[in-house]
Design a protein around this motif. Structure first.
Motif, mmCIF file in Angstrom:
data_model
loop_
_atom_site.group_PDB
_atom_site.id
_atom_site.type_symbol
_atom_site.label_atom_id
_atom_site.label_comp_id
_atom_site.label_asym_id
_atom_site.label_seq_id
_atom_site.Cartn_x
_atom_site.Cartn_y
_atom_site.Cartn_z
ATOM 1 N N ALA A 58 4.774 12.959 -8.301
ATOM 2 C CA ALA A 58 5.891 12.528 -7.462
ATOM 3 C C ALA A 58 6.228 11.086 -7.789
ATOM 4 C CB ALA A 58 5.536 12.657 -5.988
ATOM 5 N N THR A 59 7.532 10.800 -7.779
ATOM 6 C CA THR A 59 8.051 9.441 -7.892
ATOM 7 C C THR A 59 9.054 9.260 -6.760
ATOM 8 O OG1 THR A 59 9.965 9.988 -9.274
ATOM 9 C CG2 THR A 59 7.879 9.582 -10.430
ATOM 10 N N GLY A 60 9.722 8.141 -6.746
ATOM 11 C CA GLY A 60 10.749 7.930 -5.726
ATOM 12 C C GLY A 60 11.967 8.806 -5.909
ATOM 13 N N THR A 61 12.105 9.428 -7.102
ATOM 14 C CA THR A 61 13.310 10.219 -7.386
ATOM 15 C C THR A 61 13.043 11.659 -7.813
ATOM 16 O OG1 THR A 61 13.321 9.412 -9.663
ATOM 17 C CG2 THR A 61 14.626 8.166 -8.054
ATOM 18 N N ALA A 62 11.793 12.014 -8.093
ATOM 19 C CA ALA A 62 11.499 13.369 -8.573
ATOM 20 C C ALA A 62 10.088 13.775 -8.173
ATOM 21 C CB ALA A 62 11.631 13.428 -10.097
ATOM 22 N N SER A 63 9.861 15.085 -8.126
ATOM 23 C CA SER A 63 8.518 15.592 -7.839
ATOM 24 C C SER A 63 8.397 17.023 -8.329
ATOM 25 C CB SER A 63 8.217 15.512 -6.349
ATOM 26 O OG SER A 63 9.056 16.391 -5.629
ATOM 27 N N THR A 64 7.143 17.460 -8.488
ATOM 28 C CA THR A 64 6.870 18.845 -8.850
ATOM 29 C C THR A 64 5.902 19.435 -7.826
ATOM 30 O OG1 THR A 64 5.022 18.244 -10.299
ATOM 31 C CG2 THR A 64 7.209 18.422 -11.322
ATOM 32 N N GLY A 72 0.797 -1.233 0.000
ATOM 33 C CA GLY A 72 0.000 0.000 0.000
ATOM 34 C C GLY A 72 0.821 1.269 0.000
ATOM 35 N N ARG A 73 2.125 1.158 -0.253
ATOM 36 C CA ARG A 73 2.985 2.349 -0.318
ATOM 37 C C ARG A 73 2.945 2.932 -1.723
ATOM 38 N NH1 ARG A 73 5.619 -0.888 3.331
ATOM 39 N NH2 ARG A 73 6.198 0.147 5.260
ATOM 40 N N GLU A 74 2.949 4.259 -1.778
ATOM 41 C CA GLU A 74 2.912 4.932 -3.076
ATOM 42 C C GLU A 74 4.239 4.820 -3.804
ATOM 43 O OE1 GLU A 74 -0.317 8.470 -2.637
ATOM 44 O OE2 GLU A 74 1.646 8.862 -1.766
ATOM 45 N N LEU A 75 4.147 4.474 -5.080
ATOM 46 C CA LEU A 75 5.320 4.438 -5.951
ATOM 47 C C LEU A 75 5.337 5.637 -6.890
ATOM 48 C CD1 LEU A 75 5.183 0.653 -6.884
ATOM 49 C CD2 LEU A 75 6.625 1.756 -5.147
ATOM 50 N N ARG A 76 4.152 6.012 -7.345
ATOM 51 C CA ARG A 76 3.979 7.211 -8.172
ATOM 52 C C ARG A 76 2.660 7.856 -7.765
ATOM 53 N NH1 ARG A 76 4.153 5.590 -14.335
ATOM 54 N NH2 ARG A 76 3.033 3.765 -13.562
ATOM 55 N N LYS A 77 2.606 9.185 -7.910
ATOM 56 C CA LYS A 77 1.422 9.924 -7.486
ATOM 57 C C LYS A 77 1.215 11.132 -8.384
ATOM 58 C CE LYS A 77 -0.326 12.015 -3.233
ATOM 59 N NZ LYS A 77 0.049 12.214 -1.817
ATOM 60 N N LEU A 78 -0.040 11.422 -8.657
ATOM 61 C CA LEU A 78 -0.433 12.635 -9.377
ATOM 62 C C LEU A 78 -1.444 13.390 -8.542
ATOM 63 C CD1 LEU A 78 -0.978 10.924 -12.779
ATOM 64 C CD2 LEU A 78 0.458 12.931 -12.515
#
Length: 92
Positions: A44-50, A27-33
């Motif tokens: 957001a990803t594990g390596t980048a976000s805006t 249930g952990r987020e890997l990618r999110k919009l």
């Protein structure tokens, strides 16, 4: 993997109205919009976000728990729906 879409019902134009998450088996987020009323999305990803979008560090609660809050309407979606939004919104 699990994919969810959450409608956030509010009137603040500075907050997103749609939240999309790709979740692992725990249930952990890997990618999110986080998408706003005007169609713009931060990600957001594990390596980048805006913007201010970030992955949750702990597992998300079950959709039934999220749905207890009347501001949120969560639903599980197919991977294809998530990927379509991811491609369109991340690369306008």
């Amino acid at each position: 993997m699990k994919y969810i879409r959450v409608k956030w019902k509010h009137t603040n134009p500075d907050e997103p109205v749609w939240l999309f998450s790709e979740l692992d088996q725990e249930g952990r987020e890997l990618r999110k919009l986080e998408c706003f009323k005007n169609g713009f999305c931060d990600y957001a990803t594990g390596t980048a976000s805006t913007g201010s979008t970030a992955l949750n560090t702990s597992p998300l609660p079950d959709l039934s728990v999220i749905a207890r809050d009347p501001e949120f309407e969560p639903v599980e979606i197919p991977k294809e729906e998530f990927e379509n939004v991811w491609k369109k919104r991340r690369y306008p």
